[in-house]
Design a protein around this motif. Structure first.
Motif, mmCIF file in Angstrom:
data_model
loop_
_atom_site.group_PDB
_atom_site.id
_atom_site.type_symbol
_atom_site.label_atom_id
_atom_site.label_comp_id
_atom_site.label_asym_id
_atom_site.label_seq_id
_atom_site.Cartn_x
_atom_site.Cartn_y
_atom_site.Cartn_z
ATOM 1 N N LYS A 79 -59.712 -15.813 -96.049
ATOM 2 C CA LYS A 79 -59.889 -15.976 -94.615
ATOM 3 C C LYS A 79 -61.111 -15.189 -94.165
ATOM 4 C CE LYS A 79 -57.156 -15.356 -90.360
ATOM 5 N NZ LYS A 79 -55.840 -14.864 -89.846
ATOM 6 N N SER A 80 -61.870 -15.748 -93.230
ATOM 7 C CA SER A 80 -63.047 -15.057 -92.715
ATOM 8 C C SER A 80 -62.635 -13.781 -91.985
ATOM 9 C CB SER A 80 -63.815 -15.974 -91.759
ATOM 10 O OG SER A 80 -64.872 -15.272 -91.145
ATOM 11 N N TRP A 81 -63.464 -12.747 -92.080
ATOM 12 C CA TRP A 81 -63.156 -11.505 -91.377
ATOM 13 C C TRP A 81 -63.463 -11.615 -89.882
ATOM 14 C CZ3 TRP A 81 -67.366 -9.600 -88.893
ATOM 15 C CH2 TRP A 81 -68.641 -9.848 -89.424
ATOM 16 N N CYS A 82 -64.104 -12.691 -89.463
ATOM 17 C CA CYS A 82 -64.498 -12.890 -88.062
ATOM 18 C C CYS A 82 -63.555 -13.878 -87.377
ATOM 19 C CB CYS A 82 -65.931 -13.400 -87.996
ATOM 20 S SG CYS A 82 -66.413 -14.079 -86.410
ATOM 21 N N PRO A 83 -62.871 -13.483 -86.310
ATOM 22 C CA PRO A 83 -61.943 -14.396 -85.613
ATOM 23 C C PRO A 83 -62.609 -15.678 -85.124
ATOM 24 C CG PRO A 83 -61.605 -12.143 -84.882
ATOM 25 C CD PRO A 83 -62.842 -12.126 -85.724
ATOM 26 N N ASP A 84 -63.856 -15.582 -84.653
ATOM 27 C CA ASP A 84 -64.548 -16.787 -84.186
ATOM 28 C C ASP A 84 -64.764 -17.775 -85.333
ATOM 29 O OD1 ASP A 84 -64.669 -15.837 -81.621
ATOM 30 O OD2 ASP A 84 -66.731 -15.103 -81.767
ATOM 31 N N CYS A 85 -65.063 -17.249 -86.509
ATOM 32 C CA CYS A 85 -65.260 -18.110 -87.680
ATOM 33 C C CYS A 85 -63.942 -18.753 -88.109
ATOM 34 C CB CYS A 85 -65.851 -17.320 -88.835
ATOM 35 S SG CYS A 85 -67.531 -16.711 -88.537
ATOM 36 N N VAL A 86 -62.866 -18.015 -88.004
ATOM 37 C CA VAL A 86 -61.541 -18.551 -88.350
ATOM 38 C C VAL A 86 -61.255 -19.794 -87.515
ATOM 39 C CG1 VAL A 86 -59.062 -18.104 -88.289
ATOM 40 C CG2 VAL A 86 -60.631 -16.340 -89.127
ATOM 41 N N THR A 87 -61.666 -19.772 -86.254
ATOM 42 C CA THR A 87 -61.467 -20.919 -85.363
ATOM 43 C C THR A 87 -62.472 -22.026 -85.636
ATOM 44 O OG1 THR A 87 -60.614 -19.485 -83.611
ATOM 45 C CG2 THR A 87 -61.402 -21.668 -82.954
ATOM 46 N N ALA A 88 -63.746 -21.657 -85.778
ATOM 47 C CA ALA A 88 -64.818 -22.654 -85.811
ATOM 48 C C ALA A 88 -64.954 -23.387 -87.143
ATOM 49 C CB ALA A 88 -66.145 -21.981 -85.467
ATOM 50 N N LEU A 89 -64.817 -22.687 -88.256
ATOM 51 C CA LEU A 89 -65.110 -23.308 -89.548
ATOM 52 C C LEU A 89 -64.265 -24.545 -89.829
ATOM 53 C CD1 LEU A 89 -65.739 -20.207 -91.867
ATOM 54 C CD2 LEU A 89 -67.400 -21.633 -90.649
ATOM 55 N N PRO A 90 -62.953 -24.517 -89.598
ATOM 56 C CA PRO A 90 -62.163 -25.735 -89.832
ATOM 57 C C PRO A 90 -62.572 -26.886 -88.913
ATOM 58 C CG PRO A 90 -60.737 -23.811 -89.692
ATOM 59 C CD PRO A 90 -62.086 -23.377 -89.231
ATOM 60 N N LEU A 91 -62.995 -26.573 -87.701
ATOM 61 C CA LEU A 91 -63.427 -27.618 -86.767
ATOM 62 C C LEU A 91 -64.709 -28.277 -87.255
ATOM 63 C CD1 LEU A 91 -62.806 -25.875 -83.311
ATOM 64 C CD2 LEU A 91 -61.348 -27.529 -84.487
ATOM 65 N N ILE A 92 -65.660 -27.463 -87.692
ATOM 66 C CA ILE A 92 -66.931 -27.996 -88.194
ATOM 67 C C ILE A 92 -66.695 -28.847 -89.445
ATOM 68 C CG2 ILE A 92 -69.155 -27.384 -89.222
ATOM 69 C CD1 ILE A 92 -69.054 -24.836 -87.423
ATOM 70 N N GLU A 93 -65.921 -28.312 -90.376
ATOM 71 C CA GLU A 93 -65.646 -29.044 -91.610
ATOM 72 C C GLU A 93 -64.899 -30.339 -91.321
ATOM 73 O OE1 GLU A 93 -63.543 -26.229 -93.964
ATOM 74 O OE2 GLU A 93 -65.304 -24.960 -94.334
ATOM 75 N N GLY A 94 -63.965 -30.280 -90.385
ATOM 76 C CA GLY A 94 -63.179 -31.465 -90.032
ATOM 77 C C GLY A 94 -64.030 -32.553 -89.423
ATOM 78 N N GLU A 95 -64.949 -32.181 -88.540
ATOM 79 C CA GLU A 95 -65.804 -33.173 -87.894
ATOM 80 C C GLU A 95 -66.802 -33.781 -88.875
ATOM 81 O OE1 GLU A 95 -65.713 -34.686 -84.812
ATOM 82 O OE2 GLU A 95 -63.758 -33.742 -85.000
ATOM 83 N N LEU A 96 -67.303 -32.989 -89.799
ATOM 84 C CA LEU A 96 -68.199 -33.533 -90.820
ATOM 85 C C LEU A 96 -67.451 -34.528 -91.710
ATOM 86 C CD1 LEU A 96 -70.218 -30.353 -91.805
ATOM 87 C CD2 LEU A 96 -71.165 -32.458 -90.828
ATOM 88 N N LYS A 97 -66.216 -34.224 -92.009
ATOM 89 C CA LYS A 97 -65.408 -35.143 -92.813
ATOM 90 C C LYS A 97 -65.137 -36.426 -92.041
ATOM 91 C CE LYS A 97 -61.168 -35.376 -95.561
ATOM 92 N NZ LYS A 97 -59.957 -34.616 -96.019
ATOM 93 N N THR A 98 -64.851 -36.300 -90.747
ATOM 94 C CA THR A 98 -64.592 -37.471 -89.911
ATOM 95 C C THR A 98 -65.834 -38.347 -89.791
ATOM 96 O OG1 THR A 98 -62.917 -36.284 -88.619
ATOM 97 C CG2 THR A 98 -63.915 -38.226 -87.591
ATOM 98 N N ALA A 99 -67.003 -37.709 -89.671
ATOM 99 C CA ALA A 99 -68.249 -38.472 -89.543
ATOM 100 C C ALA A 99 -68.489 -39.343 -90.767
ATOM 101 C CB ALA A 99 -69.422 -37.520 -89.334
ATOM 102 N N ASP A 100 -68.062 -38.851 -91.940
ATOM 103 C CA ASP A 100 -68.164 -39.616 -93.182
ATOM 104 C C ASP A 100 -69.589 -40.110 -93.424
ATOM 105 O OD1 ASP A 100 -67.219 -40.722 -95.537
ATOM 106 O OD2 ASP A 100 -66.730 -42.642 -94.601
#
Length: 210
Positions: A79-100
């Motif tokens: 897990k990232s040591w940064c709370p903002d990264c904990v929130t943002a990283l899954p969102l970024i990865e998820g949207e890139l996957k959705t964009a396909d």
């Protein structure tokens, strides 16, 4: 000829042209998604030079600077040591996957020691990175980021911001694919008619500009 679609993003028009060329039997090279992670110790000016030189065939190049993942074990995930990264990283990865769609991602993780509370950290002071916090997501064009689009630590936590960023990134990075106006397309039944049947006269490589 050129598709008359003023309300369609340029990237979508170009994707349409590419599909038309494939249907006509052309071998159109495509970029495959690549992800490169470079640690702080490994980072140098050549890291960004290589990013600039990388030919992605119109796929966008991203730079993601984030707090490194720590911990984890057999039954738990790191897990990232940064709370903002904990929130943002899954969102970024998820949207890139959705964009396909293909892209290149340069990931630059930072350690808490040496970064937290340090205004002189190299990613803060580097003129081509210039982060205010982590995570920061840049779109890289030419030899530098498009800073007007960059998502900082607060903006990158909002899904609407990420969606808008990625949409614009794919548009701005899209290759300019044009088909000569001397080639006509009948506009109907492209998928069912088969190779070459929708193109009059036959499409030649000289008719195509990428």
């Amino acid at each position: 000829g050129k598709m008359d679609a003023p309300d369609v993003a340029r990237s979508d028009v170009n994707r349409y042209h590419i599909s038309l060329l494939k249907t006509a039997g052309f071998n159109i090279p495509e970029y495959k998604t690549t992800i490169q992670e470079v640690t702080e110790a490994e980072f140098s000016e050549s890291t960004l030079d290589k990013l600039t030189e990388l030919n992605t065939l119109g796929a966008p190049k991203f730079v993601l600077i984030y707090a490194e993942l720590i911990g984890g074990g057999m039954l738990t995930r790191s897990k990232s040591w940064c709370p903002d990264c904990v929130t943002a990283l899954p969102l970024i990865e998820g949207e890139l996957k959705t964009a396909d769609r293909p892209y290149h991602m340069l990931k630059l993780p930072v350690k808490k020691e040496g970064y937290s509370g340090n205004p002189d950290h190299k990613y803060r002071t580097h003129p081509k990175l210039a982060i205010d916090g982590v995570p920061t997501l840049h779109l890289w064009q030419g030899d530098k980021p498009v800073f007007a689009l960059s998502l900082g630590d607060s903006a990158s936590k909002e899904l609407t911001n990420i969606k808008a960023f990625l949409k614009m990134a794919f548009v701005l990075s899209a290759p300019n694919v044009e088909i000569s106006s001397s080639v006509s397309y009948d506009g109907e039944g492209l998928d069912s008619l088969g190779i070459g049947k929708t193109l009059r006269p036959p499409l030649e490589i000289a008719d195509v500009k990428i």
